[in-house]
Design an enzyme around this catalytic site. Structure first.
Site, PDB file in Angstrom:
ATOM      1  N   GLY A  12      80.576   6.753  59.986  1.00 21.98           N
ATOM      2  CA  GLY A  12      80.354   5.554  60.033  1.00 21.98           C
ATOM      3  C   GLY A  12      81.494   4.687  59.729  1.00 21.98           C
ATOM      4  N   ASP A  33      76.899  13.340  59.583  1.00 22.92           N
ATOM      5  CA  ASP A  33      76.472  12.425  60.227  1.00 22.92           C
ATOM      6  C   ASP A  33      75.787  12.696  61.563  1.00 22.92           C
ATOM      7  OD1 ASP A  33      78.127   9.058  60.240  1.00 22.92           O
ATOM      8  OD2 ASP A  33      76.767   9.744  61.911  1.00 22.92           O
ATOM      9  N   ASN A  34      74.564  11.969  62.006  1.00 26.51           N
ATOM     10  CA  ASN A  34      73.902  12.323  63.050  1.00 26.51           C
ATOM     11  C   ASN A  34      74.227  11.102  64.242  1.00 26.51           C
ATOM     12  OD1 ASN A  34      72.648   9.669  62.337  1.00 26.51           O
ATOM     13  ND2 ASN A  34      70.421  10.416  62.741  1.00 26.51           N
ATOM     14  N   TYR A  62      66.084  18.238  55.343  1.00 24.34           N
ATOM     15  CA  TYR A  62      66.709  18.881  54.225  1.00 24.34           C
ATOM     16  C   TYR A  62      68.156  19.330  54.390  1.00 24.34           C
ATOM     17  CZ  TYR A  62      67.058  22.622  50.848  1.00 24.34           C
ATOM     18  OH  TYR A  62      67.418  23.231  49.539  1.00 24.34           O
ATOM     19  N   SER A  77      73.170   5.032  56.577  1.00 22.17           N
ATOM     20  CA  SER A  77      72.415   3.986  56.418  1.00 22.17           C
ATOM     21  C   SER A  77      72.592   3.207  57.910  1.00 22.17           C
ATOM     22  CB  SER A  77      72.747   3.102  55.383  1.00 22.17           C
ATOM     23  OG  SER A  77      72.127   1.972  55.438  1.00 22.17           O
ATOM     24  N   LYS A 107      71.264  17.427  42.413  1.00 24.14           N
ATOM     25  CA  LYS A 107      70.660  17.955  41.388  1.00 24.14           C
ATOM     26  C   LYS A 107      71.069  19.357  41.439  1.00 24.14           C
ATOM     27  CE  LYS A 107      66.034  18.711  39.613  1.00 24.14           C
ATOM     28  NZ  LYS A 107      65.191  19.444  40.429  1.00 24.14           N
ATOM     29  N   TYR A 147      65.039  -2.590  55.996  1.00 25.69           N
ATOM     30  CA  TYR A 147      66.361  -2.166  55.121  1.00 25.69           C
ATOM     31  C   TYR A 147      66.262  -2.604  53.703  1.00 25.69           C
ATOM     32  CZ  TYR A 147      71.559  -2.093  54.604  1.00 25.69           C
ATOM     33  OH  TYR A 147      72.633  -1.973  53.865  1.00 25.69           O
ATOM     34  N   TYR A 161      66.121   9.723  38.977  1.00 27.76           N
ATOM     35  CA  TYR A 161      66.766  11.217  38.866  1.00 27.76           C
ATOM     36  C   TYR A 161      67.614  11.001  37.830  1.00 27.76           C
ATOM     37  CZ  TYR A 161      65.317  13.909  42.947  1.00 27.76           C
ATOM     38  OH  TYR A 161      64.509  14.645  43.565  1.00 27.76           O
TER      39      TYR A 161
END
Ligand code: UDP
Length: 309
Positions: A12, A33-34, A62, A77, A107, A147, A161
Protein backbone atom coordinates in the site's frame (compact mmCIF):
# COMPACT_ATOMS: atom_id res chain seq x y z
CA UNK A 1 22.48 -11.13 11.78
CA UNK A 2 19.98 -8.91 9.97
CA UNK A 3 16.73 -8.21 11.81
CA UNK A 4 13.60 -9.37 10.05
CA UNK A 5 10.45 -7.25 9.73
CA UNK A 6 7.04 -8.44 8.59
CA UNK A 7 4.78 -5.72 7.14
CA UNK A 8 1.11 -6.41 6.51
CA UNK A 9 -0.29 -4.18 3.78
CA UNK A 10 3.26 -3.63 2.55
CA UNK A 11 2.20 -2.91 -1.04
CA UNK A 12 0.00 0.00 0.00
CA UNK A 13 0.90 3.68 0.11
CA UNK A 14 2.55 3.95 3.55
CA UNK A 15 3.52 0.26 3.68
CA UNK A 16 5.56 0.36 0.47
CA UNK A 17 7.45 3.50 1.52
CA UNK A 18 8.24 1.79 4.81
CA UNK A 19 9.45 -1.40 3.06
CA UNK A 20 11.89 0.75 1.10
CA UNK A 21 13.13 2.57 4.21
CA UNK A 22 13.67 -0.71 6.10
CA UNK A 23 15.54 -2.30 3.18
CA UNK A 24 17.78 0.79 3.07
CA UNK A 25 18.38 0.43 6.82
CA UNK A 26 19.55 -3.17 6.25
CA UNK A 27 16.53 -5.14 7.48
CA UNK A 28 15.10 -8.24 5.87
CA UNK A 29 11.53 -7.36 4.86
CA UNK A 30 8.63 -9.79 4.47
CA UNK A 31 5.67 -8.05 2.88
CA UNK A 32 2.09 -9.34 2.84
CA UNK A 33 -0.72 -7.78 0.81
CA UNK A 34 -3.97 -8.98 -0.76
CA UNK A 35 -4.15 -6.00 -3.17
CA UNK A 36 -7.61 -4.92 -2.12
CA UNK A 37 -6.15 -1.40 -2.09
CA UNK A 38 -2.41 -2.17 -2.39
CA UNK A 39 -0.63 -2.04 -5.73
CA UNK A 40 2.14 -4.24 -7.15
CA UNK A 41 3.64 -1.15 -8.84
CA UNK A 42 4.46 0.24 -5.39
CA UNK A 43 6.88 -2.60 -4.57
CA UNK A 44 8.25 -3.13 -8.10
CA UNK A 45 11.34 -0.93 -7.51
CA UNK A 46 12.67 -3.35 -4.87
CA UNK A 47 10.79 -6.59 -5.55
CA UNK A 48 14.06 -8.32 -6.59
CA UNK A 49 16.06 -6.97 -3.63
CA UNK A 50 17.86 -9.88 -1.95
CA UNK A 51 16.41 -9.02 1.46
CA UNK A 52 12.81 -8.63 0.24
CA UNK A 53 10.13 -11.32 0.29
CA UNK A 54 6.55 -10.95 -0.79
CA UNK A 55 3.42 -13.07 -0.37
CA UNK A 56 -0.15 -12.43 -1.52
CA UNK A 57 -2.14 -12.96 1.66
CA UNK A 58 -5.28 -11.59 3.32
CA UNK A 59 -4.23 -11.13 6.94
CA UNK A 60 -7.81 -11.52 8.17
CA UNK A 61 -6.90 -15.23 7.77
CA UNK A 62 -4.21 -17.09 9.76
CA UNK A 63 -0.70 -15.82 9.00
CA UNK A 64 1.91 -18.55 8.64
CA UNK A 65 5.49 -17.30 8.40
CA UNK A 66 8.41 -19.71 8.74
CA UNK A 67 11.65 -18.57 10.39
CA UNK A 68 12.57 -15.62 12.47
CA UNK A 69 10.55 -12.40 12.71
CA UNK A 70 11.80 -9.58 14.97
CA UNK A 71 9.13 -6.97 14.22
CA UNK A 72 5.51 -7.24 13.06
CA UNK A 73 4.18 -3.99 11.59
CA UNK A 74 0.42 -4.23 11.09
CA UNK A 75 -0.22 -1.67 8.39
CA UNK A 76 -2.91 -3.51 6.36
CA UNK A 77 -6.05 -1.39 6.29
CA UNK A 78 -8.54 0.30 3.99
CA UNK A 79 -7.61 3.83 4.93
CA UNK A 80 -9.54 5.95 2.43
CA UNK A 81 -13.15 6.84 3.37
CA UNK A 82 -14.17 5.85 -0.16
CA UNK A 83 -12.71 2.36 0.34
CA UNK A 84 -14.14 1.76 3.74
CA UNK A 85 -17.57 2.84 2.54
CA UNK A 86 -17.26 0.36 -0.35
CA UNK A 87 -15.80 -2.46 1.80
CA UNK A 88 -17.06 -1.93 5.37
CA UNK A 89 -16.91 -5.63 6.30
CA UNK A 90 -13.35 -6.12 5.03
CA UNK A 91 -12.43 -2.91 6.89
CA UNK A 92 -13.83 -4.30 10.15
CA UNK A 93 -12.22 -7.68 9.57
CA UNK A 94 -8.70 -6.44 8.89
CA UNK A 95 -8.87 -4.14 11.94
CA UNK A 96 -10.16 -6.92 14.21
CA UNK A 97 -9.32 -10.41 12.84
CA UNK A 98 -6.27 -9.09 10.99
CA UNK A 99 -4.95 -7.40 14.12
CA UNK A 100 -5.60 -10.58 16.13
CA UNK A 101 -3.66 -12.70 13.63
CA UNK A 102 -0.79 -10.19 13.45
CA UNK A 103 -0.61 -10.05 17.27
CA UNK A 104 -0.70 -13.86 17.45
CA UNK A 105 2.21 -14.04 15.05
CA UNK A 106 4.17 -11.44 17.05
CA UNK A 107 3.53 -13.45 20.23
CA UNK A 108 4.67 -16.71 18.63
CA UNK A 109 7.84 -15.11 17.25
CA UNK A 110 8.48 -12.99 20.39
CA UNK A 111 8.55 -10.00 18.03
CA UNK A 112 7.91 -6.32 18.68
CA UNK A 113 4.43 -5.38 17.38
CA UNK A 114 3.45 -2.02 15.90
CA UNK A 115 -0.16 -1.15 15.09
CA UNK A 116 -0.91 1.44 12.42
CA UNK A 117 -3.80 3.20 14.10
CA UNK A 118 -5.38 6.47 13.08
CA UNK A 119 -6.56 9.92 14.08
CA UNK A 120 -10.04 8.50 13.32
CA UNK A 121 -10.03 7.01 16.82
CA UNK A 122 -10.78 10.62 17.90
CA UNK A 123 -13.83 10.72 15.56
CA UNK A 124 -15.26 14.22 15.13
CA UNK A 125 -13.20 15.60 18.02
CA UNK A 126 -14.62 17.89 20.67
CA UNK A 127 -11.10 18.61 21.96
CA UNK A 128 -8.69 20.50 19.74
CA UNK A 129 -5.86 19.82 19.01
CA UNK A 130 -6.00 16.12 19.81
CA UNK A 131 -3.73 14.71 22.51
CA UNK A 132 -3.30 10.97 23.05
CA UNK A 133 -5.19 11.30 26.35
CA UNK A 134 -8.40 12.35 24.53
CA UNK A 135 -10.91 9.45 24.33
CA UNK A 136 -12.62 10.60 21.17
CA UNK A 137 -16.12 11.28 19.86
CA UNK A 138 -17.12 8.50 17.48
CA UNK A 139 -20.49 7.51 15.98
CA UNK A 140 -20.13 3.72 16.12
CA UNK A 141 -23.19 3.11 13.89
CA UNK A 142 -22.42 5.83 11.34
CA UNK A 143 -20.87 5.14 7.93
CA UNK A 144 -17.32 5.78 9.20
CA UNK A 145 -17.91 3.56 12.26
CA UNK A 146 -16.51 0.49 10.47
CA UNK A 147 -13.09 2.11 10.25
CA UNK A 148 -13.06 4.05 13.51
CA UNK A 149 -14.33 1.20 15.66
CA UNK A 150 -12.12 -1.44 14.03
CA UNK A 151 -9.09 0.70 14.89
CA UNK A 152 -10.35 1.37 18.42
CA UNK A 153 -10.83 -2.38 18.85
CA UNK A 154 -7.35 -2.95 17.37
CA UNK A 155 -5.84 -0.57 19.93
CA UNK A 156 -7.69 -2.31 22.78
CA UNK A 157 -6.54 -5.74 21.58
CA UNK A 158 -2.96 -4.51 21.23
CA UNK A 159 -2.98 -3.20 24.82
CA UNK A 160 -4.50 -6.50 26.03
CA UNK A 161 -1.65 -8.48 24.40
CA UNK A 162 0.80 -6.08 25.97
CA UNK A 163 -0.76 -6.45 29.43
CA UNK A 164 -1.57 -10.16 29.38
CA UNK A 165 1.31 -11.57 27.31
CA UNK A 166 3.91 -8.85 28.03
CA UNK A 167 4.25 -8.33 24.29
CA UNK A 168 6.32 -5.28 23.38
CA UNK A 169 3.67 -3.33 21.45
CA UNK A 170 3.50 0.17 19.91
CA UNK A 171 0.54 2.13 18.58
CA UNK A 172 1.01 4.87 15.98
CA UNK A 173 -2.02 7.18 15.63
CA UNK A 174 -1.48 8.35 12.09
CA UNK A 175 -3.03 11.64 10.90
CA UNK A 176 -3.67 12.48 7.23
CA UNK A 177 -0.62 11.56 5.18
CA UNK A 178 0.04 12.15 1.49
CA UNK A 179 2.74 11.83 -1.16
CA UNK A 180 3.85 9.84 -4.18
CA UNK A 181 2.39 6.32 -4.62
CA UNK A 182 -1.12 7.31 -3.55
CA UNK A 183 -3.65 6.07 -6.08
CA UNK A 184 -5.08 8.72 -8.38
CA UNK A 185 -8.55 7.38 -7.58
CA UNK A 186 -7.80 6.92 -3.89
CA UNK A 187 -10.67 9.24 -2.96
CA UNK A 188 -8.74 11.13 -0.30
CA UNK A 189 -8.54 14.84 -0.65
CA UNK A 190 -4.90 15.38 -1.70
CA UNK A 191 -4.81 12.87 -4.60
CA UNK A 192 -8.35 13.90 -5.62
CA UNK A 193 -7.42 17.58 -5.89
CA UNK A 194 -4.10 16.95 -7.64
CA UNK A 195 -5.66 14.54 -10.14
CA UNK A 196 -8.53 16.96 -10.83
CA UNK A 197 -6.19 19.97 -11.13
CA UNK A 198 -3.86 18.22 -13.57
CA UNK A 199 -6.84 17.40 -15.81
CA UNK A 200 -8.32 20.89 -15.47
CA UNK A 201 -11.43 19.32 -13.96
CA UNK A 202 -13.28 21.08 -11.12
CA UNK A 203 -11.82 20.51 -7.65
CA UNK A 204 -14.57 18.82 -5.61
CA UNK A 205 -14.71 20.63 -2.27
CA UNK A 206 -17.10 18.87 0.13
CA UNK A 207 -19.37 21.12 2.19
CA UNK A 208 -18.11 24.69 2.31
CA UNK A 209 -14.51 23.53 2.60
CA UNK A 210 -14.21 24.98 6.11
CA UNK A 211 -13.36 21.63 7.73
CA UNK A 212 -9.70 21.34 8.67
CA UNK A 213 -7.04 18.65 8.36
CA UNK A 214 -3.32 18.43 9.07
CA UNK A 215 -1.35 16.94 6.21
CA UNK A 216 1.90 15.06 6.78
CA UNK A 217 4.32 14.31 3.96
CA UNK A 218 5.11 10.60 3.59
CA UNK A 219 8.88 10.87 4.26
CA UNK A 220 8.21 12.52 7.62
CA UNK A 221 5.62 9.86 8.49
CA UNK A 222 7.94 6.97 7.60
CA UNK A 223 10.69 8.45 9.79
CA UNK A 224 8.22 8.80 12.68
CA UNK A 225 7.01 5.21 12.36
CA UNK A 226 10.59 3.93 12.17
CA UNK A 227 11.58 5.81 15.33
CA UNK A 228 8.46 4.57 17.14
CA UNK A 229 9.24 0.97 16.12
CA UNK A 230 12.64 1.28 17.81
CA UNK A 231 11.34 3.15 20.86
CA UNK A 232 10.64 1.77 24.32
CA UNK A 233 7.12 3.19 24.63
CA UNK A 234 3.99 1.02 24.65
CA UNK A 235 1.34 3.75 24.76
CA UNK A 236 -0.29 5.34 21.66
CA UNK A 237 1.67 8.13 20.00
CA UNK A 238 0.25 10.71 17.56
CA UNK A 239 2.16 11.04 14.30
CA UNK A 240 1.15 13.86 11.99
CA UNK A 241 1.97 17.37 10.88
CA UNK A 242 0.52 19.97 13.29
CA UNK A 243 0.07 22.53 10.48
CA UNK A 244 -3.73 22.89 10.13
CA UNK A 245 -5.45 23.89 6.87
CA UNK A 246 -9.04 24.16 5.73
CA UNK A 247 -9.96 22.03 2.73
CA UNK A 248 -10.47 25.29 0.80
CA UNK A 249 -6.93 26.44 1.63
CA UNK A 250 -5.64 23.09 0.39
CA UNK A 251 -7.60 23.46 -2.86
CA UNK A 252 -6.03 26.90 -3.45
CA UNK A 253 -2.52 25.59 -2.77
CA UNK A 254 -3.01 22.70 -5.21
CA UNK A 255 -4.22 25.15 -7.88
CA UNK A 256 -1.21 27.41 -7.24
CA UNK A 257 1.45 24.69 -7.37
CA UNK A 258 -0.06 22.81 -10.32
CA UNK A 259 -0.69 25.99 -12.34
CA UNK A 260 -4.17 24.63 -13.04
CA UNK A 261 -7.09 26.70 -14.27
CA UNK A 262 -9.64 24.37 -12.60
CA UNK A 263 -12.59 25.90 -10.83
CA UNK A 264 -13.93 24.82 -7.44
CA UNK A 265 -17.13 22.70 -7.42
CA UNK A 266 -18.92 22.37 -4.09
CA UNK A 267 -20.33 18.92 -3.24
CA UNK A 268 -22.35 17.72 -0.23
CA UNK A 269 -20.39 17.08 2.94
CA UNK A 270 -20.15 13.31 3.58
CA UNK A 271 -21.90 11.92 6.67
CA UNK A 272 -19.91 12.25 9.93
CA UNK A 273 -17.07 14.10 8.19
CA UNK A 274 -14.90 15.38 11.10
CA UNK A 275 -14.97 19.20 11.30
CA UNK A 276 -11.43 19.62 12.53
CA UNK A 277 -8.30 17.62 13.06
CA UNK A 278 -4.83 18.56 14.30
CA UNK A 279 -2.39 16.39 16.21
CA UNK A 280 -0.72 17.48 19.40
CA UNK A 281 2.70 15.91 18.82
CA UNK A 282 4.36 16.87 22.12
CA UNK A 283 4.64 13.20 23.06
CA UNK A 284 6.37 12.23 19.80
CA UNK A 285 8.72 15.19 20.17
CA UNK A 286 9.60 14.10 23.68
CA UNK A 287 10.00 10.35 23.37
CA UNK A 288 11.20 9.84 19.79
CA UNK A 289 12.57 13.36 19.12
CA UNK A 290 10.39 13.55 16.03
CA UNK A 291 8.66 16.38 14.28
CA UNK A 292 7.80 16.78 10.59
CA UNK A 293 10.33 18.71 8.51
CA UNK A 294 8.37 19.13 5.26
CA UNK A 295 5.72 21.85 4.96
CA UNK A 296 2.50 21.31 3.02
CA UNK A 297 3.77 23.68 0.30
CA UNK A 298 7.02 21.70 -0.08
CA UNK A 299 5.19 18.36 0.07
CA UNK A 300 2.81 19.43 -2.71
CA UNK A 301 5.77 20.60 -4.80
CA UNK A 302 7.17 17.07 -4.49
CA UNK A 303 3.88 15.20 -4.95
CA UNK A 304 2.37 17.02 -7.97
CA UNK A 305 5.21 16.07 -10.40
CA UNK A 306 4.84 12.42 -9.39
CA UNK A 307 1.14 12.49 -10.29
CA UNK A 308 1.99 14.29 -13.54
CA UNK A 309 4.47 11.55 -14.47
N1 UDP B 1 -12.72 16.22 0.74
C1 UDP B 1 -13.11 17.16 -0.20
N2 UDP B 1 -13.05 16.82 -1.51
C2 UDP B 1 -12.62 15.62 -1.97
C3 UDP B 1 -12.22 14.66 -1.01
C4 UDP B 1 -12.28 14.99 0.34
O1 UDP B 1 -13.50 18.30 0.16
O2 UDP B 1 -12.61 15.41 -3.19
C5 UDP B 1 -12.73 16.57 2.16
C6 UDP B 1 -13.44 15.58 3.07
O3 UDP B 1 -14.82 15.87 3.16
C7 UDP B 1 -12.71 15.80 4.38
C8 UDP B 1 -11.31 16.21 3.96
O4 UDP B 1 -11.39 16.59 2.60
O5 UDP B 1 -13.30 16.85 5.10
C9 UDP B 1 -10.30 15.08 4.08
O6 UDP B 1 -10.86 13.96 3.48
P1 UDP B 1 -10.05 12.61 3.21
O7 UDP B 1 -10.95 11.72 2.44
O8 UDP B 1 -8.74 12.93 2.62
O9 UDP B 1 -9.75 11.96 4.65
P2 UDP B 1 -10.38 12.07 6.11
O10 UDP B 1 -9.49 13.03 6.82
O11 UDP B 1 -11.79 12.57 6.05
O12 UDP B 1 -10.29 10.68 6.62
Amino acid sequence: MKKSVLITGGAGFIGSHLCEKLLNEGYTVICLDNFITGNLENIKPFIRHKNFRFDVHNVSYYIDIPGRVDYVLHCASLASPVDYLDFPIQTLKVGSLGTHNALGLAKKKKAVFLLFSTSEVYGDPLVHPQKESYWGHVNCVGVRGCYDESKRFAEALTMAYHRVHSLDTKIARIFNTYGPKMRAHDGRVVPNFIFQALRNKPLTVYGKGRQTRSFCYIDDMVEGIYRLMLSKTNMPVNLGNPGEFTVMQLAKLVLKFSGSKSRIAFRPLPEDDPRQRRPDISLARKIISWKPAISLEEGLRRTIPWFKA
